[in-house]
Design a protein around this motif. Structure first.
Motif, mmCIF file in Angstrom:
data_model
loop_
_atom_site.group_PDB
_atom_site.id
_atom_site.type_symbol
_atom_site.label_atom_id
_atom_site.label_comp_id
_atom_site.label_asym_id
_atom_site.label_seq_id
_atom_site.Cartn_x
_atom_site.Cartn_y
_atom_site.Cartn_z
ATOM 1 N N GLY A 22 11.931 7.174 -3.394
ATOM 2 C CA GLY A 22 11.584 8.248 -4.336
ATOM 3 C C GLY A 22 10.085 8.261 -4.563
ATOM 4 N N ARG A 23 9.544 9.438 -4.908
ATOM 5 C CA ARG A 23 8.106 9.597 -5.054
ATOM 6 C C ARG A 23 7.540 8.548 -6.006
ATOM 7 N NH1 ARG A 23 5.636 14.001 -3.055
ATOM 8 N NH2 ARG A 23 3.967 12.453 -2.986
ATOM 9 N N GLY A 24 6.413 8.005 -5.640
ATOM 10 C CA GLY A 24 5.789 6.974 -6.469
ATOM 11 C C GLY A 24 6.434 5.607 -6.302
ATOM 12 N N GLY A 25 7.312 5.468 -5.312
ATOM 13 C CA GLY A 25 8.125 4.261 -5.195
ATOM 14 C C GLY A 25 7.401 2.992 -4.774
ATOM 15 N N SER A 26 6.139 3.112 -4.352
ATOM 16 C CA SER A 26 5.429 1.892 -3.945
ATOM 17 C C SER A 26 5.270 0.897 -5.099
ATOM 18 C CB SER A 26 4.042 2.230 -3.406
ATOM 19 O OG SER A 26 4.143 3.058 -2.287
ATOM 20 N N ASP A 27 5.150 1.415 -6.307
ATOM 21 C CA ASP A 27 5.082 0.518 -7.471
ATOM 22 C C ASP A 27 6.314 -0.388 -7.500
ATOM 23 O OD1 ASP A 27 2.856 1.949 -8.242
ATOM 24 O OD2 ASP A 27 3.784 2.899 -9.989
ATOM 25 N N THR B 267 -1.270 12.200 1.768
ATOM 26 C CA THR B 267 -0.496 12.199 3.018
ATOM 27 C C THR B 267 0.982 12.549 2.814
ATOM 28 O OG1 THR B 267 -1.961 10.505 3.894
ATOM 29 C CG2 THR B 267 0.155 10.772 4.997
ATOM 30 N N THR B 268 1.595 11.968 1.797
ATOM 31 C CA THR B 268 3.034 12.197 1.612
ATOM 32 C C THR B 268 3.311 13.683 1.390
ATOM 33 O OG1 THR B 268 3.183 9.993 0.665
ATOM 34 C CG2 THR B 268 5.076 11.437 0.333
ATOM 35 N N ASP B 269 2.485 14.317 0.546
ATOM 36 C CA ASP B 269 2.663 15.754 0.300
ATOM 37 C C ASP B 269 2.475 16.552 1.582
ATOM 38 O OD1 ASP B 269 3.153 15.853 -2.565
ATOM 39 O OD2 ASP B 269 1.122 15.063 -2.759
ATOM 40 N N VAL C 151 0.827 -1.222 0.000
ATOM 41 C CA VAL C 151 0.000 0.000 0.000
ATOM 42 C C VAL C 151 0.850 1.257 0.000
ATOM 43 C CG1 VAL C 151 -2.289 -0.377 0.972
ATOM 44 C CG2 VAL C 151 -0.294 -0.393 2.490
ATOM 45 N N SER C 152 0.278 2.311 -0.608
ATOM 46 C CA SER C 152 0.855 3.658 -0.528
ATOM 47 C C SER C 152 0.188 4.401 0.621
ATOM 48 C CB SER C 152 0.569 4.455 -1.794
ATOM 49 O OG SER C 152 1.175 3.898 -2.901
ATOM 50 N N ALA C 153 0.698 5.579 0.875
ATOM 51 C CA ALA C 153 0.110 6.432 1.909
ATOM 52 C C ALA C 153 -1.275 6.901 1.465
ATOM 53 C CB ALA C 153 1.018 7.630 2.156
ATOM 54 N N GLY D 299 4.605 0.325 1.243
ATOM 55 C CA GLY D 299 5.386 0.574 0.033
ATOM 56 C C GLY D 299 6.401 1.683 0.231
ATOM 57 N N PHE D 300 7.266 1.866 -0.782
ATOM 58 C CA PHE D 300 8.062 3.098 -0.914
ATOM 59 C C PHE D 300 9.210 3.182 0.092
ATOM 60 C CE2 PHE D 300 7.542 7.640 0.854
ATOM 61 C CZ PHE D 300 8.270 8.314 -0.113
ATOM 62 N N GLN D 301 9.453 2.106 0.852
ATOM 63 C CA GLN D 301 10.457 2.206 1.915
ATOM 64 C C GLN D 301 11.273 0.933 2.068
ATOM 65 O OE1 GLN D 301 8.389 1.452 5.943
ATOM 66 N NE2 GLN D 301 6.908 2.607 4.750
ATOM 67 N N GLY E 204 3.649 7.585 6.526
ATOM 68 C CA GLY E 204 2.426 7.619 5.722
ATOM 69 C C GLY E 204 1.982 6.221 5.325
ATOM 70 N N GLU E 205 2.906 5.419 4.831
ATOM 71 C CA GLU E 205 2.588 4.056 4.412
ATOM 72 C C GLU E 205 2.291 3.154 5.609
ATOM 73 O OE1 GLU E 205 4.337 5.991 2.489
ATOM 74 O OE2 GLU E 205 3.589 5.496 0.499
ATOM 75 N N ARG E 206 2.897 3.470 6.732
ATOM 76 C CA ARG E 206 2.648 2.632 7.922
ATOM 77 C C ARG E 206 1.235 2.835 8.441
ATOM 78 N NH1 ARG E 206 8.249 2.260 11.185
ATOM 79 N NH2 ARG E 206 6.829 1.425 12.719
#
Ligand code: ASP
Ligand code: MG
Length: 422
Positions: A146-151, A42-44, A36-38, A131-133, A69-71
């Motif tokens: 990096g932004r969009g990194g959950s993909d 949320t990230t912004d 999942v993403s934030a 995601g993203f981490q 955010g992702e947590r």
């Protein structure tokens, strides 16, 4: 493997909807791992918060903040699934075994050791991963991709777990022949190759994180891009040979899509002495400022003066840095002046079929000229033609290219369900 973007889990209702979808997949007999993403923006918002307390937030702490955010989404999603009577366990990137280098804000995944995820799904639970981490192998600090990194998290985990497919859910039904927000006739592409997707993404189409596609291509992981708001089949991103095979014809469309990008600026170095080493000095300075440039055009020098102009495009956010680095060179290189233009946009046509069909550029440029769009710069690859135009003409250029290559559908296919993107 399923990944849900921020717009799919923007609020409690969205989280419940996604939870139900995950449970349905599980009930259909699959083992399910979810990234999942934030939630929503949320990230912004976290970035804004950081900037309010510090003009230059330290990279380590910024990563620590953003991963929160992702947590939030992973924990809340796990709760919603448990509420539906199914076991779900959430894991941070670090717990999921996403090991990265130590580059805060743009860390690269160097290994994935998903032991705890395997154990969880082995016990019949649904695993939810932030995601993203990840966590740095050397410093043990928490990093972001990096932004969009959950993909990218999703594809990397899918590869490590040998998943059948990586489904990426957002608020649009798939990859379209152009951005449906500016081209209402855009059509959903049923299948697209990794290479074309990479070109589309690199040329500004906000479809998938570039690195996620590179990763998927390297390991041949099929990606299914689809909407969490509908049950429709989305777009499959697969190997080039599988695109043709499945479409059952040798005549796959020549042009797959039109991408556009409004995030670029153009710098022109005016009056550069036409002798060896000048371009090298200019681009060395830009490279040393860590700036990625895109298109470069050098004009023929005027015979009388033997001075030439060199223009290039770069991300708008780096404009100031590049101008500063270049102005320091003015004395040594001896150019006349620098011009900065941030009201430009880039429009690209992408298609694997173009390498074997002549006349594609001509058709593209004719369509632009009929639409009254002036071309400022051109660049090409084997499967792409890009032009830089005035920002005010981007939309007209996209519409013209879309029509010239018969990409439009007869009915309106594209539905944008969510809010601000992903
Ligand atoms: N939440 C992060 C971002 O907005 C990562 C992601 O959405 O993929 O950039
Ligand atoms: Mg996001």
């Amino acid at each position: 493997m399923q990944k849900y973007g921020g717009s799919s889990v923007a609020d409690a209702a969205g989280i419940k909807r996604v939870a139900q979808r995950i449970v349905n997949t599980k009930k259909a007999g699959h083992q399910v791992v979810v990234v999942v993403s934030a939630m929503g923006d949320t990230t912004d918002e976290l970035i804004d918060l950081a900037n309010e307390v510090s003009p230059l937030p330290p990279a380590r702490e910024l990563d620590m903040l953003l991963t929160a955010g992702e947590r939030i989404s992973m924990a809340v999603l796990a709760m919603a699934i448990q509420n539906l009577g199914h076991e779900a366990r959430s894991f941070t990137g670090s717990q999921a075994g996403v090991i990265t280098d130590a580059e805060h804000g743009r860390a690269k995944i160097i290994d994935v050791t998903p032991g705890r995820i395997e154990a969880a799904i082995g016990e019949g639970a649904i695993a939810i991963v932030a995601g993203f981490q990840g966590v740095s192998q050397t410093t043990k600090d928490i990093t972001t991709l990096g932004r969009g990194g959950s993909d990218t998290t999703a594809v990397a985990l899918a590869v490590a777990l040998e998943a059948d497919v990586c489904e990426i859910y957002s608020d649009v039904d798939g990859i379209f022949t152009a951005d449906p927000r500016i081209e209402p006739r855009a059509r959903k592409v049923p299948r697209i190759s990794y290479e074309e997707t990479l070109e589309m993404a690199a040329q500004g189409a906000k479809i998938l994180h570039l690195r996620c596609v590179e990763y998927a291509r390297r390991y041949g992981m099929p990606i299914h891009v689809r909407s969490s708001f509908s049950e429709k089949e989305g777009t499959w991103v697969v190997k080039a040979e599988d695109v043709v095979q499945e479409e059952g014809s040798m005549e796959a469309a020549i042009i797959t899509g039109v991408a556009h990008d409004r995030s670029q600026a153009k710098i022109t170095v005016v009056g550069v002495p036409d002798k060896p080493g000048e371009a090298a000095a200019i681009f060395r300075a830009v490279a040393e400022a860590q700036i990625n440039i895109d298109m470069i055009v050098q004009n023929v020098s005027a015979a009388a003066t033997s001075l030439t102009d060199i223009s290039f495009t770069l991300p708008r956010g780096e404009g100031q840095t590049a101008m500063t680095a270049l102005s320091r060179l003015q004395e040594t290189v001896g150019f006349d002046s620098l011009q900065y233009d941030d009201s430009v946009g880039k429009v690209s046509i992408v298609g694997a079929g173009m390498s074997s069909s002549p006349g594609i550029s001509a058709r593209f440029f004719e369509a632009l000229s009929e639409a009254g769009v002036n071309i400022e710069m051109i660049s090409t690859s084997e499967i792409r033609v890009s032009v830089v135009v005035a920002e005010t003409q981007v939309e007209a250029a996209v519409n013209a290219a879309h029509a010239a290559f018969d990409l439009g559908s007869d009915e309106i296919e594209a539905v944008v369900y969510g809010g601000t993107g992903r």
